[in-house]
Write an enzyme that holds these catalytic residues in place. Structure first.
Site, PDB file in Angstrom:
ATOM      1  CG  ASP A 149      -2.165   0.899   0.968  1.00 39.41           C
ATOM      2  OD1 ASP A 149      -2.093   1.798   0.096  1.00 39.41           O
ATOM      3  OD2 ASP A 149      -3.185   0.732   1.659  1.00 39.41           O
TER       4      ASP A 149
HETATM    5  C1  BGC Z   1      -5.054   3.217   0.082  1.00 36.00           C
HETATM    6  C2  BGC Z   1      -5.084   2.231  -1.063  1.00 36.00           C
HETATM    7  C3  BGC Z   1      -4.940   2.980  -2.356  1.00 36.00           C
HETATM    8  C4  BGC Z   1      -3.645   3.778  -2.317  1.00 36.00           C
HETATM    9  C5  BGC Z   1      -3.368   4.568  -3.589  1.00 36.00           C
HETATM   10  C6  BGC Z   1      -3.854   4.133   0.020  1.00 36.00           C
HETATM   11  O1  BGC Z   1      -3.979   5.148   0.941  1.00 36.00           O
HETATM   12  O2  BGC Z   1      -5.058   2.514   1.305  1.00 36.00           O
HETATM   13  O3  BGC Z   1      -6.282   1.504  -1.048  1.00 36.00           O
HETATM   14  O4  BGC Z   1      -4.963   2.091  -3.430  1.00 36.00           O
HETATM   15  O5  BGC Z   1      -3.717   4.702  -1.245  1.00 36.00           O
HETATM   16  O6  BGC Z   1      -4.234   5.638  -3.699  1.00 36.00           O
END
Ligand code: BGC
Length: 860
Positions: free
Chosen positions: A265
């Site tokens: 993530d």
């Molecule tokens: C989220 C993810 C997301 C990523 C990119 C993170 O803060 O937890 O689900 O895909 O950001 O935007």
């Protein structure tokens, strides 16, 4: 040209990766076999050889460069071999990163449809939307378990049940990947709360993980052959997911045979060697840890093997070759960014998901010939609330609000009146009549010590003047002191807002008593409090605020609750035949980075109470990822509709359901609790006091950062949602699987073998009949109980379901096949799925609590 290309793509991606162009026919024939495959098949020798040849042309440093993302949403290019960067977009409810898009029904709503074929259509739509934007990776679906109604991202995920999640996520992923777009299942694993998601360690036993929290990921890998997985932020049993040997090497790449790309993530990586050795293939959004500086040294000193780096690069190359990303542009002009077909899929999702929970006196469906005036009130009536907040928040081209949807359906003959019903928060702050002035003291410290730098007197408690100041306020603490004199006797709401970059902290004291604030973390939804005051009573209010960003802002307001309800809302409610109150959450009150409240956002309880007191025909529609507190008004309203986050076509679907153009068919994907206290996770939700551990992280620039790791212990174990309710024999407000219809159904003629050999497939069949007078859809649900198990098991578990569409009087015969897994539990000692031969009970019905049919099956 395009169609034949598509067919090829679908055959390759839909039916398994061993299938190559020359053997398409064999591939098609193999489809049925692939459907039951337990692990992804290896790539073809040609892809393998090509990927190896590409790796061989890169230096170690060039290979390491490929392990970290660039520009927020791309993989790293390798110019030495003409490898471009590959584009990503957030999902999972729309291809949201690159401008306006189709916003589909969010995950919880999709789960409420109990319609895997629809999940496939949504996946296909998302895949096409992604191609239309040149996107290679869709960052979705999310399949974490809805363990608690507070978790801010439940709406993105599916349900509280692993079987339902797995059943919906497989076709969704197949739909996306069949369009030549990589789906990324997330957040692996146990990111079931937003509170402190970056730092918290979820401590949980292996059986609970295997039975509840991992099956949807497992199905995504072994059944849908998903090609990317995203590690979560949190730690699991003390190790960050991005460096969890258990999750990544043992389970994902070992037991399940995952051959795709495991990415982090965004900023979820905490160690170069740990991440490299324990399974992470791609650090997003940039290589803070998996970079050349750290990993060249690690390879040199032997702490990371070059073959480990090669394996990660091979995974990227195999995947992009398999998808043909080097053979054709990903942008496909035939897939339009605006799609009428996708709108239809979004509408189908909204229609099928809306769940009718209460319909006293058959108030619904409304008869447009009899209704002359309809009043629509509530903050969620307009504009449309399509989804929750955070990285999934898609900007829909043409979202249909509840107001416009109902008005369109009602037609010109029905008079539609509208009022928001409640003020905006800023109006409450501005209109609070403080007793005298508010003193604002800004201290040069973080703990309100020292001589205040400034002491200002203002007439309301937002610091807009100070907000314009350019000085860095992150080093300051600010105290507001004010008096408030109640004009009337009754309930008052205290409202606050802080709009910093997240992580602002504040405490409010009334007559010296601190009002309870949820734990602070990345961000949080501003709470509100109720005070009972007597006319003429004056209270002393102090707010202590710790801003975290230089443009931070804090507001405070107090309002007499009944006065929040707009006078015109009362007037139109009195004039109308029916009132629709559109209440619930929205992106600022439910979303990523925050947990939400169980109570409705401020003022909404009072609004519903006021409307139902004026007009007995009050219909409440709720927006939210799961259950919420309805205690103040539920027995006063005849109709309750849950709409989850219905996507851009929600308003149309709500209109259709209200006027009976669509017979509601949604079934709850979560149990609805009466109160947060009765939710089974409640005692175990927040970290154990005094159990924090320390984590020392050395950034690759040498900086040492110490993190405090709170530990949340999942002592609710397997007892999530209906497993708890049915095992304890207690009853929630509305059970998992429940939802009303405008018709009635009956179940009959259950057939199941009295005995069967353990490990074989057991067919269970029965009839479902529409016993009412309108067409409708029922979800037949099959639960299995294992009363003779050696291990303690939940009283019943969902193991099969089918949605059946029936004309009035029509009967359909349904057969559901229970495979070995349907009878198994995870044997902790043997570390494997086990069936204890003996008596099982199969139950069939229309919710987890209503299973009129049952039969014993003895497994030998
Ligand atoms: C989220 C993810 C997301 C990523 C990119 C993170 O803060 O937890 O689900 O895909 O950001 O935007």
């Amino acid at each position: 040209m395009k169609n034949s290309q598509k067919l090829v793509t679908e055959l390759i991606f839909g039916f398994g990766r061993a299938c190559l162009l020359p053997i398409l026919l064999v591939c098609a024939l193999a489809a049925a076999v692939q459907a039951t495959a337990q692990a992804p098949t290896p790539d073809s020798p040609a892809i393998e050889a090509k990927a190896h040849a590409m790796v061989a042309r890169l230096t170690l440093e060039q290979k390491i460069d490929l392990l970290g993302g660039v520009d927020g949403m791309y993989t790293h290019p390798a110019t030495a071999i003409d490898l471009p960067r590959f584009k990503m977009s957030d999902g999972p409810v729309g291809v949201r990163t690159w401008g306006p898009t189709t916003a589909y029904t969010a995950g919880a709503a999709l789960a409420a449809t109990w319609d895997p074929a629809l999940a496939r259509k949504v996946g296909e739509g998302l895949g096409k939307d992604a191609r239309a934007r040149g996107v290679n990776f869709l960052l979705g679906p999310g399949v974490n378990i809805a363990r608690s109604p507070l978790a801010g991202r439940n709406f993105e995920y599916f349900s509280e049940d692993p079987f339902l999640n797995a059943s919906m996520v497989v076709p969704y992923i197949e739909g996306v990947q069949a369009q030549g777009v990589i789906a990324t299942v997330k957040h692996y694993a146990l990111n079931d709360q937003e509170y402190n998601r970056h730092n918290v360690s979820v401590d949980v036993d292996e059986r609970t993980m295997r039975e509840i929290y991992l099956p949807a990921f497992e199905a995504a890998v072994t059944k849908a052959h998903v090609d990317a997985v995203m590690n979560s932020y949190n730690l699991v049993n003390g190790a960050h997911a991005t460096q969890s040997e258990f999750l990544n090497l043992k389970v994902l790449k070992g037991d399940w045979g995952f051959q795709g790309i495991l990415m982090s993530d965004w900023d979820a990586t905490y160690d170069s060697v740990g991440a490299a050795n324990y399974g992470l293939d791609l650090e997003m959004p940039n290589p803070r840890f998996m970079n050349a500086k750290a990993l060249l040294a690690a390879v040199k000193d032997g702490s990371v093997k070059e073959s480990t780096i090669d394996d990660k690069v091979m995974r990227l190359f195999r995947t992009v070759l398999r998808y043909g990303f080097l053979d054709h542009p990903q942008f496909d002009p035939a897939d339009s960014t605006y799609s009428v077909a996708d709108r239809a899929v979004a509408l189908e999702g909204a229609r099928e998901s809306i769940t009718l929970l209460k319909n006293e006196g058959h108030l619904l469906p409304l008869d447009p010939a009899k209704i002359k005036t309809i009043a629509i009130v509530g903050p969620n009536a307009y504009p449309a609330v399509t989804g929750g907040g955070g990285s999934s928040e898609a900007q829909a081209f043409e979202p249909v609000s509840t107001l416009t949807g109902i008005a369109n359906l009602a037609g010109a003959r029905v008079h539609v009146l509208y009022s928001r019903g409640l003020p905006n928060m800023d109006d409450v702050f501005r209109n609070t009549h403080w007793d005298g002035v508010i003193k604002v003291a800004t201290f040069p410290s973080r703990d309100f010590t020292g001589t205040p730098e400034t002491t200002t007197l203002t007439s309301f408690a937002d610091n807009r003047q100070e907000r314009r100041a350019t000085e860095d306020r992150t080093q300051r603490s600010i105290r507001y002191t004010a008096g408030y004199k109640a004009a009337k006797t009754g309930k008052y709401l205290v409202l606050t807002s802080s709009q910093g970059w997240g992580g602002d902290e504040y405490k409010v004291l009334v007559d010296g008593n601190p009002l309870p604030v949820p734990p602070h973390a990345e961000g949080f939804v501003p709470p509100f409090w109720t005070l009972d005051l007597n006319a003429g009573q004056t209270v002393n209010v102090v707010a202590e605020y710790l801003p975290r960003s230089s443009n931070a802002r804090f507001d405070l307001g107090i309002a007499y609750e009944p006065d929040l309800v707009a006078a015109e809302a009362r007037t139109i409610a009195a004039a109308a035949d029916v009132v629709v109150v559109a209440a619930g959450f929205n992106p600022p009150t439910e979303g990523e980075g925050n947990d939400r409240t169980f109570t409705l956002p401020w003022g909404q309880d009072a609004l519903i109470e006021a409307m139902s007191a004026i007009n007995p025909h009050t219909i409440v529609t709720l927006t939210g990822g799961g259950g919420m507190d309805t205690r103040r008004w539920l027995d006063k309203v005849p109709v309750l509709l849950h709409t989850y986050y219905p996507g851009q076509e929600g308003g149309t679907a709500i209109g259709e359901v209200l006027f009976g153009k669509h017979n509601p068919e949604g079934k709850l994907p979560v149990s609805f609790d009466r109160s947060w206290e009765e939710n089974p996770s409640q005692p175990y939700y927040y970290p154990i006091k005094g159990a924090d551990t320390a984590l020392h992280v050395t950034e690759t620039d040498g900086r040492k950062v110490d993190y405090v790791i709170p530990h949340v212990k999942y002592d609710d174990g397997l007892m999530v949602g209906y497993r708890y309710w049915t095992t304890t024999g207690k009853h929630p407000l509305y059970p998992f699987g429940f939802g009303l219809s405008y018709t009635t159904f009956s179940f009959s003629k259950l057939q199941a073998p009295a005995t069967a050999a353990s490990g074989t497939t057991v067919p269970v069949s029965f009839d479902v009949t529409n016993t009412g007078s309108v067409a409708g859809a029922e979800v037949a649900q099959l639960y299995v109980s294992d009363p003779s198990a050696k291990a303690t098991r939940p009283e019943r578990e969902l193991k099969g379901f089918e949605k059946v569409r029936l004309a009035p009087g029509e009967t359909k015969h349904v057969t559901l096949n229970l495979d070995a897994r349907a009878f198994s539990y995870w044997d902790t000692a043997a570390h494997k799925w086990t069936i204890d031969p003996g008596k099982f009970v199969v139950r069939v019905g229309d919710s987890s609590e209503s299973t009129p049919l049952h039969a014993d099956v003895t497994l030998k």
